[in-house]
Design a protein around this motif. Structure first.
Motif, PDB file in Angstrom:
ATOM      1  N   ALA A 179       0.838  -1.201   0.000  1.00  0.00           N
ATOM      2  CA  ALA A 179       0.000   0.000   0.000  1.00  0.00           C
ATOM      3  C   ALA A 179       0.871   1.249   0.000  1.00  0.00           C
ATOM      4  CB  ALA A 179      -0.926   0.003   1.214  1.00  0.00           C
ATOM      5  N   SER A 186       2.729   6.515  -1.060  1.00  0.00           N
ATOM      6  CA  SER A 186       1.570   5.658  -1.280  1.00  0.00           C
ATOM      7  C   SER A 186       1.260   5.619  -2.770  1.00  0.00           C
ATOM      8  CB  SER A 186       0.371   6.185  -0.506  1.00  0.00           C
ATOM      9  OG  SER A 186       0.043   7.484  -0.942  1.00  0.00           O
ATOM     10  N   ASN A 188      -1.522   3.589  -5.856  1.00  0.00           N
ATOM     11  CA  ASN A 188      -2.574   2.648  -6.230  1.00  0.00           C
ATOM     12  C   ASN A 188      -2.444   2.366  -7.712  1.00  0.00           C
ATOM     13  OD1 ASN A 188      -4.257   2.469  -3.718  1.00  0.00           O
ATOM     14  ND2 ASN A 188      -4.392   4.682  -4.052  1.00  0.00           N
TER      15      ASN A 188
END
Length: 560
Positions: A179, A186, A188
């Motif tokens: 993550a 961070s 995604n």
């Protein structure tokens, strides 16, 4: 003739499909036809798709019925679809699956749909030599080692095989995406990366788990590879184009996955170790022993029980590696590339040996969404001195190209561009080492070629990444898999004849999105009134089809 104003597609009898970009239903139409039609051109207003045998077979291999293809065209057509187009799609689509490869008892089986087809293909010279004993009228035994080349031969014969022989699962590998990266940031997966992995893996369906993902340079193909590894959860062999790329894959694996260092190994000239994740180059695998003519490193394919093989820059896959079809075909295979263009026209080999194209997205679509940088492309035409123009006129064609490519007047243009783009991160790239060395002497910038030792390359790349140097001169080693995300200007002084693939890859070196949102600049220097102009036009075809336009600037003949 009925007319549906809102619809976006115009379907023509030559199986080309025009998409009106500004139609309110353009996005829906694009999504409907992309699985079975190849995007050929995507300039500002009208995008052109082509329905070809390979594009239809790609879609069938990915699980799309012919009826869905025809329904998609009819529901989005502005004018009625020519009936002959529907008939041709039906005919092409019906050919897929007339031959089926299945796993038998200790060998593979090739099953034919009917006796005439069995007789036809058993008399096809390329197919027949790969067939073993005939188990029945419609079934032939096949040596597993011939699985890949048989698929090639059947594709060439016009009857692509549906391969249901399945995969070796491979040894298990526990791997997850972090993550928060090791570097503390961070992240995604972007929506299209998630979609690409889902299209590839298909939840482990029998027909899923192999194929090609096509994404623009700078769009994060490596992240797709990492995510595919987490889906498969098995020992993985990653093949790529250079030792620099091997090191980049290692950095990304350690930074963004839960794998420990000892789970990742590099198989190269410096190290012959393997691990649950092993990184290697095409060059070492295609190395042939001068003593016996063998490929000594092919044993890497059987060194471990691989569950997944990732082919980075899959369009570069060297022909010798095609021969290891037993080991290659028995594993899940993921090809990653920015373009499936091969100048030898063998895109069908990638389909037969790696799998169908599972996911594609137009370059400009990701640019609009901010995932790759906008780019301004400029071709600068540089005159030659009169005496050099005469030398060019008297030379043979092969020599003419090099004379034009190494036009000394390009040096002054390079220096002018360096002044104009001062403060930017600049790459200069070319084909000929003597030319690059001259530029290095005149500019003081370091040069990286194939002869530059790997530690020195790594040091220079690191200095560029951290701003210690703001410019690099690169030979052809800069064409592929080079992670220099801050580069925003590229000056191309010479190239490999008319290679569209090379043009796309070089632009890709500066397409990583910029923090300040600024555009990248791509300059190509071309000698005026020479064959280099014609080669440049051909090189630019793929990018023009993706929607990029080149501004032309002609340097005054008074350049000294």
């Amino acid at each position: 003739m009925s007319y549906v104003f809102e619809n976006a597609l115009i379907i023509q009898s030559d199986r080309s499909v025009l998409l009106e970009v500004h139609s309110p239903r353009a996005d829906a139409a694009r999504n409907a036809v992309a699985p079975f039609a190849e995007l050929i051109k995507s300039p500002e207003h009208i995008h052109t798709y082509q329905i070809s045998p390979l594009s239809v077979w790609n879609a069938r291999a990915a699980g799309m019925p012919v009826s869905e293809m025809i329904a998609a065209l009819r529901s989005h057509a502005k004018y009625p679809m020519p009936e002959a187009v529907a008939q041709e799609i039906e005919s092409l689509g019906s050919r897929y699956g007339l031959t089926v490869i299945e796993r038998g008892d200790g060998h593979l089986l090739l099953k034919m749909a009917d006796l005439p087809l069995a007789e036809l293909l058993s008399r096809n010279q390329a197919v027949a030599k790969l067939l073993g004993d005939r188990s029945s009228d419609l079934v032939f035994q096949v040596n597993a080692a011939n699985r890949g080349v048989l698929k090639q031969a059947l594709l060439a014969a016009g009857y692509p095989a549906e391969d249901l022989a399945g995969y070796v699962e491979g040894d298990a590998l526990a791997i997850e995406l972090r993550a928060i990266s090791q570097a503390g940031s961070s992240f995604n997966l972007r929506h299209y990366q998630t979609e690409a992995v889902a299209a590839f893996y298909q939840a482990g369906r029998a027909q899923g788990g192999s194929g090609v993902i096509v994404l623009p340079c700078g769009a994060g193909k490596t992240m797709v590879g990492l995510a595919a590894m987490t889906a498969v959860q098995s020992n993985t062999l990653v093949l790529t184009s250079s030792l620099t790329s091997v090191r980049q894959w290692r950095r990304e694996l350690l930074d963004k996955t839960t794998l420990p260092e000892d789970a990742i190994s590099e198989y190269s000239g410096e190290s012959k170790q393997t691990a649950p994740v092993t990184l290697a180059t095409y060059q070492i695998l295609s190395y042939r022993s001068s003593r016996d003519g063998e490929f000594p490193h092919f044993k890497l394919f059987s060194a471990r029980s691989w569950g997944l093989i990732i082919y980075d820059e899959v369009h570069l896959l060297p022909a010798p590696i095609f021969r290891i079809t037993a080991e290659l075909q028995a594993r899940r295979r993921l090809g990653l590339t920015a373009t499936l263009i091969r100048e030898d026209g063998k895109e069908g080999d990638v389909f037969a040996l790696i799998g169908p194209k599972r996911y594609d997205v137009p370059w400009r679509e990701l640019e609009v969404q901010g995932f790759i940088a906008a780019a301004e492309c400029r071709e600068i035409r540089v005159p030659q001195a009169p005496e050099r123009q005469m030398e060019y006129a008297l030379a043979d064609k092969r020599r003419q190209f090099r004379i034009a490519a190494e036009n000394p007047r390009k040096y002054e243009v390079v220096q002018s561009l360096l002044q104009k783009e001062a403060g930017h991160r600049i790459l200069i790239i070319g084909e000929y080492l003597d030319q690059l060395k001259q530029i290095a002497q005149r500019t003081g910038l370091p040069v990286v070629t194939g002869k530059t030792p790997q530690p020195e390359r790594d040091r220079l790349y690191e200095q560029f990444r951290f701003g210690a140097i703001t410019g690099l001169i690169l030979s052809r080693v800069g064409n592929f898999a080079l992670d220099l995300p801050d580069a925003d200007v590229l000056i191309q002084v010479s190239g490999k004849y008319g290679s569209r693939q090379e043009e796309a890859q070089r632009l890709g070196r500066v397409l990583r999105p910029k923090i300040d949102g600024h555009s990248a600049h791509f300059y190509t220097l071309v000698s005026l009134r020479t064959c280099e102009e014609e080669f440049a036009r051909h090189r630019q075809v793929f990018l023009a089809e993706q929607g990029y336009s080149y501004q032309i600037e002609i340097i005054n003949d008074a350049v000294s």
